[in-house]
Design an enzyme around this catalytic site. Structure first.
Site, PDB file in Angstrom:
ATOM      1  N   PRO A  90     104.655 142.348  85.438  1.00  0.00           N
ATOM      2  CA  PRO A  90     103.868 143.573  85.296  1.00  0.00           C
ATOM      3  C   PRO A  90     104.033 144.488  86.510  1.00  0.00           C
ATOM      4  O   PRO A  90     104.022 144.027  87.647  1.00  0.00           O
ATOM      5  CB  PRO A  90     102.429 143.078  85.173  1.00  0.00           C
ATOM      6  N   GLU A  91     104.216 145.752  86.252  1.00  0.00           N
ATOM      7  CA  GLU A  91     104.250 146.740  87.333  1.00  0.00           C
ATOM      8  C   GLU A  91     102.912 147.480  87.345  1.00  0.00           C
ATOM      9  O   GLU A  91     102.028 147.197  86.538  1.00  0.00           O
ATOM     10  CB  GLU A  91     105.433 147.693  87.139  1.00  0.00           C
TER      11      GLU A  91
END
Ligand SMILES: [Zn+2]
Length: 289
Positions: free
Chosen positions: A2-3
């Protein structure tokens, strides 16, 4: 992995279920995730009301009424699932795992909801810190600028990278300068700003320290790619909620990321890939100068 936009989407998904609720019971299914849980972890969480849910870079910050803040990092594969006893079960996750053997922490809230942290690869972690000492926490203290903060912009970029000879790609990934920007959104922002990932970051500042046109274009591009991704995540949330109560990882349309050999959306030339400091950089050799 996840960013920042995914973490922000998780925050927005959890907020209505958790803020204002009290943690009635904590189930710890193991003694650690990436690191051991802090001492008396369950005991310290139990009975606490969650007064706010914030985010700093890729860290979720659950502010508890009783002076402590729960810090959560999703790692590579961490996700949350919200289930309510009163309504149809709903899941909130951006990875696919719902395998109960990877459910490591279950928070039972006094509003009838349970919030489950699932993490198959166990690179995520949780810690508790005095809210007043949050900025000094080893995971938080070294973080650079928040790219979505109102004060972040061209002038700030110029100040951060004045005289830097590091390539733009590497400079933007440096979490001590800008926190939370990862490979995907750095590639996308550089494409949008029409800047080559190989140019030195010093081009963002004039000799006197003021921002260049490149800095202005890049600041605008960084904000736009992040906000659009969050917006895409948000609309996925709404769509899925309407459909079946299940909220999934959103697939955002990327212009260059993971598109080697595909046509550039601007010039129709081929997107190139080049490995820079161990990471793939995707860019258009024609449009990005
Ligand atoms: Zn192009």
């Amino acid at each position: 992995m996840p960013e920042l936009p995914e973490v922000e989407t998780v925050r927005r998904g959890l907020e209505p279920a958790m803020v204002g609720a009290r943690i009635a019971k904590v189930e710890l299914r193991r003694g650690n995730i990436r690191f051991p849980f802090p001492p008396r972890f369950g005991e310290r969480l139990t009975g606490q009301r969650i007064s706010a849910l914030a985010r700093r870079a890729k860290y979720l910050l659950f502010q508890l009424e009783g002076r402590e803040t729960l810090i959560v990092h999703l790692g590579m594969s961490g996700s949350f699932r919200v289930e309510a006893e009163t309504t149809a079960p709903g899941a909130f996750h951006y990875e696919r795992s719902k395998d109960p053997k990877h459910d490591h922490v279950v928070l039972h809230l006094d509003n009838g909801k349970t919030v489950t942290f699932n993490d198959p690869r166990r690179f995520g972690f949780m810690d508790l810190v005095e809210t007043g000492a949050l900025e000094g926490h080893p995971r938080i203290s070294g973080l650079g600028d928040e790219p979505l903060a109102p004060q972040f912009g061209a002038a700030r970029l110029a100040k951060l990278f004045l005289g830097s000879r590091a390539p733009l790609k590497a400079a933007l990934l440096d979490q001590r300068r800008i926190a939370g920007l990862g490979n995907i959104y750095v590639c996308e922002a550089l494409f949008r700003a029409r800047l080559s990932p190989f140019r030195p970051a010093g081009i963002l500042a004039r000799a006197g320290g003021g921002p260049t046109r490149a800095a202005a274009a890049l600041a605008k591009a960084i904000r736009a790619v992040l906000e659009e991704a969050i917006e895409a995540g948000g609309s996925t949330l709404r769509d899925h909620r309407q459909a079946d109560g299940e909220l999934g990882y959103f697939q955002h349309a990327f212009a260059v990321y993971d598109r080697e050999g595909s046509p550039c959306p601007r010039c129709n030339g081929a997107i190139a890939r080049h490995v820079q400091s161990g990471r793939s950089t995707f860019f258009c050799p024609v449009c990005q100068k």
